[in-house]
Design an enzyme around this catalytic site. Sequence first.
Site, mmCIF file in Angstrom:
data_model
loop_
_atom_site.group_PDB
_atom_site.id
_atom_site.type_symbol
_atom_site.label_atom_id
_atom_site.label_comp_id
_atom_site.label_asym_id
_atom_site.label_seq_id
_atom_site.Cartn_x
_atom_site.Cartn_y
_atom_site.Cartn_z
ATOM 1 N N SER A 113 0.799 -1.224 0.000
ATOM 2 C CA SER A 113 0.000 0.000 0.000
ATOM 3 C C SER A 113 0.832 1.275 0.000
ATOM 4 O O SER A 113 0.309 2.350 -0.294
ATOM 5 C CB SER A 113 -0.939 0.021 1.212
ATOM 6 O OG SER A 113 -1.879 -1.015 1.134
ATOM 7 N N HIS A 174 -0.763 6.208 8.392
ATOM 8 C CA HIS A 174 -0.646 4.896 7.751
ATOM 9 C C HIS A 174 -0.199 5.088 6.305
ATOM 10 O O HIS A 174 -0.067 6.219 5.822
ATOM 11 C CB HIS A 174 -1.986 4.155 7.838
ATOM 12 C CG HIS A 174 -1.847 2.670 7.806
ATOM 13 N ND1 HIS A 174 -2.178 1.906 6.705
ATOM 14 C CD2 HIS A 174 -1.397 1.792 8.741
ATOM 15 C CE1 HIS A 174 -1.955 0.622 6.971
ATOM 16 N NE2 HIS A 174 -1.485 0.528 8.192
ATOM 17 N N THR A 176 -1.387 4.770 3.154
ATOM 18 C CA THR A 176 -2.127 5.541 2.152
ATOM 19 C C THR A 176 -2.093 7.037 2.420
ATOM 20 O O THR A 176 -1.627 7.815 1.574
ATOM 21 C CB THR A 176 -3.573 5.038 2.041
ATOM 22 O OG1 THR A 176 -3.564 3.706 1.532
ATOM 23 C CG2 THR A 176 -4.393 5.928 1.125
ATOM 24 N N HIS A 381 -4.656 -1.952 -4.488
ATOM 25 C CA HIS A 381 -4.316 -3.327 -4.869
ATOM 26 C C HIS A 381 -5.507 -4.219 -4.549
ATOM 27 O O HIS A 381 -6.481 -3.782 -3.950
ATOM 28 C CB HIS A 381 -3.080 -3.810 -4.104
ATOM 29 C CG HIS A 381 -3.226 -3.673 -2.616
ATOM 30 N ND1 HIS A 381 -4.025 -4.505 -1.861
ATOM 31 C CD2 HIS A 381 -2.715 -2.771 -1.738
ATOM 32 C CE1 HIS A 381 -3.988 -4.141 -0.597
ATOM 33 N NE2 HIS A 381 -3.208 -3.076 -0.488
ATOM 34 N N HIS A 456 -1.883 -9.667 -0.358
ATOM 35 C CA HIS A 456 -2.462 -8.903 -1.461
ATOM 36 C C HIS A 456 -2.540 -9.762 -2.717
ATOM 37 O O HIS A 456 -1.851 -10.774 -2.836
ATOM 38 C CB HIS A 456 -1.610 -7.671 -1.761
ATOM 39 C CG HIS A 456 -1.561 -6.689 -0.633
ATOM 40 N ND1 HIS A 456 -0.665 -5.648 -0.584
ATOM 41 C CD2 HIS A 456 -2.301 -6.597 0.501
ATOM 42 C CE1 HIS A 456 -0.862 -4.943 0.512
ATOM 43 N NE2 HIS A 456 -1.853 -5.507 1.195
#
Length: 526
Positions: A113, A174, A176, A381, A456
């Site tokens: 990510s 985080h 993102t 993703h 992922h």
Amino acid sequence: MKVAALLILGCLVWEGLAKPQFPEQEKDPDFWKGWAQRSLKTALTLQELNKNIAKNVILFLGDGMGISTVTAARILKGQMNGLSGEETQLEMDKFPYVALSKTYNTNAQVPDSAGTATAYLCGVKANEGTVGVSAASVRSQCNTTQGNEVTSILKWAKDSGKSVGIVTTTRVNHATPSAAYAHCVDRDWYSDGDMPAEALQNGCKDIARQLFENIPDINVIMGGGRKYMYPKNTPDVEYPGDKKHNGTRKDGRNLVGEWTDRVKDKRGYYVWNKKDLLSLNPNNVDYLLGLFEPADLSYELERNIETDPSLTEMVDVAIKILKKNERGFYLLVEGGRIDHGHHEGKAKQALHEAVEMDRAITRADLLTSVYDTLTVVTADHSHVFSFGGYTPRGNSIFGLAPTLSDIDQKPFTSILYGNGPGFKLVNGSRENVSTVDYEQNNYLAQSAVPLRSETHGGEDVAIFSKGPMAHLLHGVQEQHYIPHVMAYAACIGQNKDHCRTKSGSSSLSHISPVLAVLLSVTWLLC
């Protein structure tokens, strides 16, 4: 007797499956033809492209929201409303343009990510585990940071005079959200308490610190992550008796206090609960910091609706604050815990997170206009999440496939993972799921390969778009293309030549306000 009972049960199951589980009107060919004709008429209205300048730009990022997750969330949304689910439309389904995004990182076929966030926010592909730096930076190597920093569309928007905001269900530092403001070679450096001594000695900064220093005038910041903002061992305001929620900073700084002092005379407010958030009058707020948990926010299914705001409620307040700026705004919204649900093998948690993000998209639609607001919905993703098994129409998305395995003669759920914590053997063979409550919130869906954390997926993800220049998001694109389109539409960043004629008037207003209203109504009704 047992054989006879099984035969009777089998006949009942077959009889149930033999009956069409769908509305009577679907037997009529004219039903389908009429639906298609209405869709065709809507498509024809899109031939006159919306080439307006995007005053406002919103990116909804469903972390881990692969196409199989979108489909399953659509079915869940319908079933939550008493329908069979398959025919339901998510709000993002109503967007007129859809493309595919190639998600690989520069050094990873299946991405993480952080590298993906750098792509869809900063416009360059990067290595896994790094945020806001180019692929010349190496994960965890502090000395590869300087000179390799890349800026994000949030900064481009702020530099152009727009208001900007970040709303997430994860920590605000985080992977993102951090790519919107930070330049860090390790996504896990949440506070200086998470960094190696060598990195600190070499001058690298933790992500929480960068949130307040790199772009000090971000208008709206909402999510979790309180403990990374306070000195080590500082009790949390909400959970003072729980030491795991205490502050983590080693430098002794109170970042929330510093921020509050800086904006106290600029109509700035800090809140940490739903009551305080919803008591604010957005017309009287120019800066807002909302940190509602020590780390990530609770799953939507576990959220305390009295004390914790939903993603929809946060988005509502954010847009009402940001839209006061006559130059417009840029807003990043992350449904971040879709990803966490999948990693934990908890499909029900993940899908309810996706449905909640779709509610937030609906709220944003009501507060903005397609005439001057570009809205993009995508994922960073996918996950190794699937659902199948020839289930009949209207089957609970969390339910069983209609037949037993022809290998081990045991039932199986429609939802399965390729790997993850749901792998379990009982007496040397696969667990019989009929002996457990597979529809409970935290049920671990079965997986083929045992892992503590599900991984992922590497396939392309969808990009849904509507509003000015949305048609430029088409076909199969590299993920880093996304912010370039959004910046082009908003006339920020490097592409500005098309924005104004010599007289200073917009050269892109080829779509009338009346048509824009009609398009908005059409999408709402479809």
